[in-house]
Design a protein around this motif. Structure first.
Motif, PDB file in Angstrom:
ATOM      1  N   SER A  63      35.757  41.641  49.935  1.00  0.00           N
ATOM      2  CA  SER A  63      34.757  40.580  49.856  1.00  0.00           C
ATOM      3  C   SER A  63      35.174  39.632  48.740  1.00  0.00           C
ATOM      4  CB  SER A  63      33.366  41.150  49.592  1.00  0.00           C
ATOM      5  OG  SER A  63      33.170  41.335  48.215  1.00  0.00           O
ATOM      6  N   TYR A  64      34.898  38.356  48.930  1.00  0.00           N
ATOM      7  CA  TYR A  64      35.330  37.347  47.962  1.00  0.00           C
ATOM      8  C   TYR A  64      34.177  36.410  47.652  1.00  0.00           C
ATOM      9  CZ  TYR A  64      37.511  32.999  46.353  1.00  0.00           C
ATOM     10  OH  TYR A  64      37.812  31.861  45.655  1.00  0.00           O
ATOM     11  N   ASP A  65      33.869  36.288  46.381  1.00  0.00           N
ATOM     12  CA  ASP A  65      32.805  35.388  45.956  1.00  0.00           C
ATOM     13  C   ASP A  65      33.432  34.216  45.203  1.00  0.00           C
ATOM     14  OD1 ASP A  65      30.711  34.051  44.925  1.00  0.00           O
ATOM     15  OD2 ASP A  65      29.780  35.771  43.927  1.00  0.00           O
TER      16      ASP A  65
ATOM     17  N   LYS B 259      38.047  32.118  38.780  1.00  0.00           N
ATOM     18  CA  LYS B 259      38.408  31.232  37.677  1.00  0.00           C
ATOM     19  C   LYS B 259      39.371  30.123  38.098  1.00  0.00           C
ATOM     20  CE  LYS B 259      39.701  34.186  34.422  1.00  0.00           C
ATOM     21  NZ  LYS B 259      40.089  34.724  33.118  1.00  0.00           N
ATOM     22  N   GLY B 260      39.906  30.253  39.294  1.00  0.00           N
ATOM     23  CA  GLY B 260      40.779  29.189  39.805  1.00  0.00           C
ATOM     24  C   GLY B 260      42.207  29.272  39.303  1.00  0.00           C
ATOM     25  N   ARG B 261      42.877  28.133  39.358  1.00  0.00           N
ATOM     26  CA  ARG B 261      44.307  28.053  39.068  1.00  0.00           C
ATOM     27  C   ARG B 261      44.719  28.713  37.760  1.00  0.00           C
ATOM     28  NH1 ARG B 261      47.543  24.574  42.280  1.00  0.00           N
ATOM     29  NH2 ARG B 261      46.107  23.245  43.413  1.00  0.00           N
ATOM     30  N   GLU B 262      43.911  28.539  36.716  1.00  0.00           N
ATOM     31  CA  GLU B 262      44.304  29.080  35.411  1.00  0.00           C
ATOM     32  C   GLU B 262      44.523  30.593  35.483  1.00  0.00           C
ATOM     33  OE1 GLU B 262      41.043  30.000  32.605  1.00  0.00           O
ATOM     34  OE2 GLU B 262      39.922  28.418  33.639  1.00  0.00           O
ATOM     35  N   CYS B 263      43.906  31.252  36.455  1.00  0.00           N
ATOM     36  CA  CYS B 263      44.085  32.695  36.609  1.00  0.00           C
ATOM     37  C   CYS B 263      45.228  32.990  37.585  1.00  0.00           C
ATOM     38  CB  CYS B 263      42.787  33.325  37.094  1.00  0.00           C
ATOM     39  SG  CYS B 263      42.969  35.027  37.618  1.00  0.00           S
ATOM     40  N   SER B 264      45.024  32.657  38.842  1.00  0.00           N
ATOM     41  CA  SER B 264      46.069  32.797  39.869  1.00  0.00           C
ATOM     42  C   SER B 264      46.655  34.202  40.015  1.00  0.00           C
ATOM     43  CB  SER B 264      47.223  31.819  39.621  1.00  0.00           C
ATOM     44  OG  SER B 264      46.786  30.501  39.762  1.00  0.00           O
ATOM     45  N   LEU B 265      45.984  35.209  39.467  1.00  0.00           N
ATOM     46  CA  LEU B 265      46.526  36.572  39.535  1.00  0.00           C
ATOM     47  C   LEU B 265      46.721  37.054  40.970  1.00  0.00           C
ATOM     48  CD1 LEU B 265      44.837  38.718  36.750  1.00  0.00           C
ATOM     49  CD2 LEU B 265      47.255  38.654  37.377  1.00  0.00           C
ATOM     50  N   CYS B 266      45.797  36.658  41.848  1.00  0.00           N
ATOM     51  CA  CYS B 266      45.856  37.181  43.206  1.00  0.00           C
ATOM     52  C   CYS B 266      46.935  36.504  44.051  1.00  0.00           C
ATOM     53  CB  CYS B 266      44.492  37.066  43.887  1.00  0.00           C
ATOM     54  SG  CYS B 266      43.820  35.422  43.823  1.00  0.00           S
ATOM     55  N   LEU B 267      47.654  35.553  43.458  1.00  0.00           N
ATOM     56  CA  LEU B 267      48.774  34.958  44.184  1.00  0.00           C
ATOM     57  C   LEU B 267      50.047  35.789  43.981  1.00  0.00           C
ATOM     58  CD1 LEU B 267      46.727  32.559  44.153  1.00  0.00           C
ATOM     59  CD2 LEU B 267      48.696  31.048  44.104  1.00  0.00           C
TER      60      LEU B 267
ATOM     61  N   PRO C  48      38.014  27.086  43.205  1.00  0.00           N
ATOM     62  CA  PRO C  48      38.360  28.489  43.415  1.00  0.00           C
ATOM     63  C   PRO C  48      39.527  28.668  44.381  1.00  0.00           C
ATOM     64  CG  PRO C  48      36.368  27.931  44.624  1.00  0.00           C
ATOM     65  CD  PRO C  48      36.717  26.738  43.796  1.00  0.00           C
ATOM     66  N   VAL C  49      40.129  29.833  44.312  1.00  0.00           N
ATOM     67  CA  VAL C  49      41.254  30.148  45.190  1.00  0.00           C
ATOM     68  C   VAL C  49      40.772  30.170  46.633  1.00  0.00           C
ATOM     69  CG1 VAL C  49      41.047  32.687  45.222  1.00  0.00           C
ATOM     70  CG2 VAL C  49      43.307  31.636  45.224  1.00  0.00           C
ATOM     71  N   LYS C  50      41.662  29.871  47.572  1.00  0.00           N
ATOM     72  CA  LYS C  50      41.331  29.919  48.997  1.00  0.00           C
ATOM     73  C   LYS C  50      41.831  31.227  49.571  1.00  0.00           C
ATOM     74  CE  LYS C  50      39.875  25.812  48.780  1.00  0.00           C
ATOM     75  NZ  LYS C  50      40.823  24.827  48.325  1.00  0.00           N
TER      76      LYS C  50
ATOM     77  N   LEU D 224      42.141  44.282  39.841  1.00  0.00           N
ATOM     78  CA  LEU D 224      42.932  43.411  38.966  1.00  0.00           C
ATOM     79  C   LEU D 224      42.275  42.045  38.770  1.00  0.00           C
ATOM     80  CD1 LEU D 224      46.482  44.154  40.406  1.00  0.00           C
ATOM     81  CD2 LEU D 224      45.462  45.085  38.328  1.00  0.00           C
ATOM     82  N   CYS D 225      41.400  41.678  39.683  1.00  0.00           N
ATOM     83  CA  CYS D 225      40.722  40.382  39.549  1.00  0.00           C
ATOM     84  C   CYS D 225      39.791  40.450  38.333  1.00  0.00           C
ATOM     85  CB  CYS D 225      39.930  40.042  40.816  1.00  0.00           C
ATOM     86  SG  CYS D 225      38.848  38.617  40.622  1.00  0.00           S
ATOM     87  N   PRO D 226      40.035  39.593  37.319  1.00  0.00           N
ATOM     88  CA  PRO D 226      39.313  39.747  36.050  1.00  0.00           C
ATOM     89  C   PRO D 226      37.831  39.397  36.139  1.00  0.00           C
ATOM     90  CG  PRO D 226      40.663  37.765  36.025  1.00  0.00           C
ATOM     91  CD  PRO D 226      41.005  38.492  37.290  1.00  0.00           C
TER      92      PRO D 226
ATOM     93  N   GLY E 266      35.782  39.799  38.961  1.00  0.00           N
ATOM     94  CA  GLY E 266      34.996  40.487  39.985  1.00  0.00           C
ATOM     95  C   GLY E 266      34.763  39.627  41.214  1.00  0.00           C
ATOM     96  N   ALA E 267      35.513  38.515  41.337  1.00  0.00           N
ATOM     97  CA  ALA E 267      35.386  37.679  42.541  1.00  0.00           C
ATOM     98  C   ALA E 267      35.862  38.451  43.766  1.00  0.00           C
ATOM     99  CB  ALA E 267      36.191  36.395  42.382  1.00  0.00           C
ATOM    100  N   LEU E 268      36.844  39.304  43.548  1.00  0.00           N
ATOM    101  CA  LEU E 268      37.348  40.131  44.638  1.00  0.00           C
ATOM    102  C   LEU E 268      36.819  41.549  44.486  1.00  0.00           C
ATOM    103  CD1 LEU E 268      41.088  38.975  44.639  1.00  0.00           C
ATOM    104  CD2 LEU E 268      39.226  38.135  46.052  1.00  0.00           C
TER     105      LEU E 268
HETATM  106  S1  SF4 Z   1      42.300  37.023  40.615  1.00  0.00           S
HETATM  107 FE1  SF4 Z   1      40.095  36.632  40.899  1.00  0.00          FE
HETATM  108  S2  SF4 Z   1      39.574  35.055  39.392  1.00  0.00           S
HETATM  109 FE2  SF4 Z   1      41.810  35.114  39.536  1.00  0.00          FE
HETATM  110  S3  SF4 Z   1      42.330  33.478  40.979  1.00  0.00           S
HETATM  111 FE3  SF4 Z   1      42.170  35.393  42.142  1.00  0.00          FE
HETATM  112  S4  SF4 Z   1      40.017  35.528  42.838  1.00  0.00           S
HETATM  113 FE4  SF4 Z   1      40.142  33.948  41.246  1.00  0.00          FE
END
Ligand code: SF4
Lengths: 374, 323
Positions: free
Chosen positions: B58-60, B65-73, B91-93, B109-111, B113-115
Motif C-alpha cells: 500500500s502506498y500513501d 518525502k519525494g525526490r530528496e529521499c528516492s530510496l525506493c528507486l 511524491p514518487v509515482k 526501508l521507507c523512512p 511509512g508511505a510504503l
Molecule cells: S522511500 Fe518512501 S518516502 Fe522515500 S521516496 Fe520512496 S515512498 Fe517516498
C-alpha cells in the motif's frame, strides 16, 4: 495482439503488420481480444487465433475497427477467473501464455498497446518473449513517440464536435463548456481548442483559477459576441475545486495518474462529465451568464480513422516488422518525424508525455488570446 | 512478518486489521478481526485491501518525502516500480504492475511509512491476546469477537481455532461471511460461532454474477444448510443496499421469503451503501469500478425497512442511520 481501449481504425495497423510480414514470407497470426484468444480459446467457436492470410488482409477495410477485437484487460499476470470451487481469484498465467505462444510456434509478438500495456509487455519481454510494441493512445500520452496511433482521429472528431458546440452556443447566446478526453494530458483539449477557436482551454498541466477564467470570459462576451466556448480536459486542474464542493470520491483517479499531486493538492480528475459540469456550474455563478455542459469524451474513441492515422497505422505496422527483421525486440516503435525509431521498452514505460510550459501549441493559444485559466 | 508462533502446530492466518470498539457487526461492543482474501469481487467493495489473499503493497503519497529521499528507486525495490516524472516535484509515482516484488522487508526501508504492506501473518494467540484486552467491555455489553474480511471462511482452520480459543476464554463469537466457499469450510467454523452475519447481495443468479463475479446458487444452498444444521446459531441476514443494483422491493421480499421459514434467522439488516473504501483504492493503485453509485435515499431505506419490520412482526419506526 491489440490491447485494451478502443481507438478508431485499428485495422490499419493490423494491415501494416500483415502486409510487411507477408512481404518477408512470414506467417502472421492474430490473437483475438488481447490475450483472451490464447488464454481462453474455448470462448471462440472459430478459435482464439486468426490466421491473417493474404486474401483476408487484401480486403481488410482500414477504416474499420479492429479485426481482432480487444479486451478490457490485457494483463496475463493477473487474470481474473473462477476456480473449481466457484471462487473468484486472480492468477498469474504469464508462464502459460509464453508456453502457448511457443506451442503455436509464434516466434515474436507485435502488440498495439497504451501505457499500461507497455509495462505488461516489458514484463513479458523480461521473461523471454520477443516483443515489439506499437503505441496506441487517444490522449497522445506515450512519451517516447511524438504521435501515438489513434490521436489524430480523436483530434479531428473532437474539433468537429467543438465546431458544432460553438454554433449551438452562438444560437443560444450561452457559454458551451465542452469536456474532451485527457485525464492526464491536455494535447487533445489544447489542439482541438485552438482549431475550433475556443475562448478558453483548461488542461491538466496548467492549474486553472476559475475566478481569472470568469473575468476573462466576461471581458470577451460582448453584445456583438454574446456566447462562448470553453474546452475542458477530463483531468483539468481547477485550483478552487475544493470550493466547488467536489465530491472527494472523484479525486480517486487523480491519485492513480502520474500527474497526481495527492489529496491536499487541487489536481482532481473526475469521472466522465464531472469536469464539464463543475466548470459550467462555477462559471454560471461567477459571471451570471448561462452555461451548458457537453461531454464529447468517449465519443471520440470510435468512428473512422483520419487519413493521417491510416498512414500512421500502416507505417507503425510495417515498422514493427522491420524491428523484428533487424533483430530488435523489447522495443516500442516510435514516430519521431521524419523517422521511425525503436525505443527500448525500459525507456518507454513510466513516462507520460505532457504539454510542457514552452510548448508551441501553448504559445499559439496565448497569441490567439485563448485563456488557459492561469 | 510477525514473530513465528510459539506453538508451531497452531494455525496462523493472514490478518488485515484488528479494530476495537465496533458496534455494528453483532451484539454489544466488539473487536472486529479482518482476515485477508475474498472469493467474490463485488463492484462496490469497500475493503479492496482485503481482496487478495497474499499481503500486498500500500502506498500513501501524502507521506512520501519525494525526490530528496528516492530510496525506493534503488535496490532492493523492484526496478521501475517507483519513479519520478521529469521536471515534476511531489511524491514518487508507482507503476503498480511492477510492484509485486515488494515485501515487508523492503517496505520497512521507507523512512516515512508511505510504503507499507497490507496484511500480516499472525498466530491464534497473538490475535486473541489483542481481542482479550476488551474482555470487560464484552461482559458488560454482551460483545465479543467478530471475524470479518474479505471472506474469513477462506481460512477455515485459523477461523475455527480463533473462535474455539475465544470460547475457551469466555468471549462471544460472531462471523461475517458471504458463504461463497465449499460447505466443508463452513462446517469447520460454525460449531464455534454464536452469531452469523451473512450477506444476501442479489437474488437473481445472473445479476449476482454480474455484480459479484459468481452466481449465488451455492451461496444460497450454504445458507439454507447452515440454518438447518446449526439451529443454535443466531443468523442475521444483511444486504448492502445499492441503488440501481439491489435497492428494490423485489430483492428484499425475495430475501424475506428465503429466511422467514427459519426461526433461527433472527433479523434482516439493511446496510445503505456509502463510499467508504475509496481512499484505500488509491493506496492500492486500483481503480474503483463502481464510480457512479450513490447512497440510497432515506425514503428508499425507510420503505424497505418497513417491509422487513412488517415481516418480522415489528412496528418500530426504522432509523436508516442506525446501521
Ligand atoms: S522511500 Fe518512501 S518516502 Fe522515500 S521516496 Fe520512496 S515512498 Fe517516498
Amino acid at each position: 495482439m491489440v490491447g485494451a481501449g478502443f481507438v478508431p481504425g485499428m485495422n490499419a495497423v493490423i494491415k501494416g503488420v500483415a502486409l510487411a510480414a507477408g512481404h518477408l514470407g512470414w506467417e502472421v497470426i492474430g490473437i483475438r481480444d488481447g490475450f483472451e484468444g490464447l488464454l481462453r480459446p474455448e470462448r471462440y467457436a472459430e478459435g482464439g487465433l486468426l490466421h491473417l492470410a493474404p486474401h483476408l488482409i487484401e480486403n481488410l477495410d482500414p477504416s474499420a475497427g479492429s479485426l481482432l477485437g480487444q479486451s478490457g484487460r490485457v494483463d496475463p499476470f493477473h487474470v481474473r477467473q473462477i476456480d473449481a470451487d466457484e471462487m473468484v481469484e486472480e492468477v498469474d498465467r504469464s508462464d502459460e501464455l509464453l508456453a502457448k505462444l511457443k506451442a503455436e510456434r509464434i516466434d515474436a509478438l507485435i502488440s498495439v498497446v497504451g501505457g499500461q500495456g507497455l509495462t505488461i509487455l516489458y514484463k513479458l519481454h523480461a521473461k523471454g518473449l520477443n516483443a515489439v510494441c506499437i503505441p496506441r493512445a487517444i490522449e497522445n500520452d506515450v512519451a517516447a513517440t511524438l504521435v501515438s496511433f489513434g490521436f489524430n482521429s480523436a483530434l479531428s472528431f473532437t474539433i468537429e464536435m467543438l465546431d458544432k458546440a460553438r454554433q449551438a452556443a452562438q444560437a443560444a447566446g450561452k457559454i458551451a463548456v465542452v469536456e474532451v478526453l485527457g485525464s492526464q494530458t491536455g494535447w487533445l483539449a489544447l489542439q482541438s481548442g485552438i482549431a475550433a477557436g475556443a475562448d478558453a482551454v483548461l488542461i491538466p498541466e496548467v492549474p486553472c483559477d476559475l475566478q481569472k477564467l470568469a473575468a476573462k470570459l466576461k471581458e470577451k462576451m460582448t453584445t456583438r459576441r454574446p456566447y462562448g466556448l470553453v474546452v475542458v480536459a477530463e483531468g483539468a486542474n481547477l485550483v478552487d475545486n475544493a470550493k466547488a464542493g467536489t465530491d472527494k470520491a472523484s479525486t480517486l483517479k487523480a491519485s492513480l495518474a502520474p500527474l497526481a499531486l495527492g489529496d491536499n493538492s487541487s489536481h482532481v480528475i473526475q469521472r466522465s462529465g464531472q469536469a464539464a459540469e463543475t466548470v459550467a456550474n462555477r462559471l454560471q455563478l461567477l459571471i451570471a451568464e448561462e452555461t451548458f455542459p457537453l461531454v464529447v469524451g468517449p465519443w471520440a474513441r470510435a468512428g473512422t480513422p483520419t487519413a493521417v492515422d491510416r498512414q500512421l497505422g500502416l507505417a507503425y505496422g510495417a515498422g514493427a516488422v522491420q524491428a523484428l527483421n533487424t533483430g530488435q525486440t523489447g522495443v516500442m516503435v516510435a514516430f519521431v518525424p521524419p523517422d521511425i525509431r525503436f525505443v527500448p521498452l525500459a525507456e518507454a514505460i513510466n513516462k507520460v508525455r505532457t504539454v510542457p510550459p514552452d510548448n508551441e501549441f501553448r504559445r499559439t493559444a496565448q497569441s490567439l488570446g485563448i485563456c488557459l485559466g492561469n | 512478518m510477525s514473530n513465528p508462533s510459539t506453538t508451531p502446530s497452531a494455525p496462523t492466518g493472514i490478518v488485515l486489521n484488528i479494530q476495537r470498539y465496533c458496534s455494528h457487526d453483532g451484539p454489544g461492543i466488539r473487536t472486529n478481526v479482518f482476515l485477508k482474501g475474498c472469493s467474490l469481487r463485488c463492484k462496490w467493495c469497500g475493503n479492496p485491501e482485503s481482496i487478495r489473499v497474499k499481503p500486498e503493497l500500500s502506498y500513501d503519497p501524502k507521506k512520501c518525502k519525494g525526490r530528496e529521499c528516492s530510496l525506493c528507486l534503488k535496490d532492493p525495490f523492484p526496478k521501475g516500480a517507483f519513479y519520478f516524472t521529469e521536471g515534476e516535484e511531489g511524491p514518487v509515482k508507482v507503476n503498480w504492475d511492477l510492484t509485486s516484488g515488494c515485501d515487508e522487508a523492503s517496505c520497512s526501508l521507507c523512512p516515512t511509512g508511505a510504503l507499507e504492506m497490507y496484511g500480516k501473518t499472525m498466530t491464534v494467540d497473538e490475535v486473541l491476546n489483542e481481542v482479550e484486552k476488551d474482555a470487560s467491555i464484552y461482559r458488560t455489553t454482551g460483545g465479543g469477537i467478530t471475524l470479518s474480511g474479505g471472506e474469513c471462511m477462506l481460512q477455515p482452520d485459523f477461523s475455527a481455532a480463533l473462535f474455539g480459543g475465544a470460547h475457551q476464554r469466555g468471549i462471544n463469537t460472531a462471523v461475517e461471511t458471504a458463504c461463497n466457499v465449499p460447505w466443508t469450510n463452513i462446517e469447520k467454523v460454525l460449531p464455534h460461532v454464536d452469531t452469523m452475519l451473512h450477506d444476501h447481495k442479489l437474488t437473481i443468479p445472473e445479476r449476482h454474477k454480474k455484480w459479484t463475479g459468481v452466481g449465488n446458487e451455492r451461496i444460497l444452498a450454504n445458507f439454507k444448510r447452515a440454518y438447518e444444521t446449526f439451529p443454535n446459531v443466531d443468523f442475521i441476514a444483511r444486504t448492502p443496499l445499492i441503488p440501481g443494483v439491489n435497492a428494490d422491493e423485489e430483492h428484499i421480499r425475495a430475501v424475506l421469503a428465503f429466511i422467514r421459514p427459519h426461526k433461527n434467522v433472527i433479523d434482516y439488516e439493511l446496510l445503505p451503501y456509502h463510499r467508504f473504501g475509496l481512499g484505500k483504492y488509491e493506496y492500492l493503485g486500483k481503480v474503483y469500478e463502481l464510480d457512479d453509485y450513490k447512497t440510497p435515499s432515506d425514503e428508499v431505506v425507510k420503505h424497505l425497512q418497513a417491509i422487513i419490520d412488517e415481516a418480522f412482526g415489528r412496528t418500530r419506526q426504522a432509523d436508516p442511520t442506525a446501521k
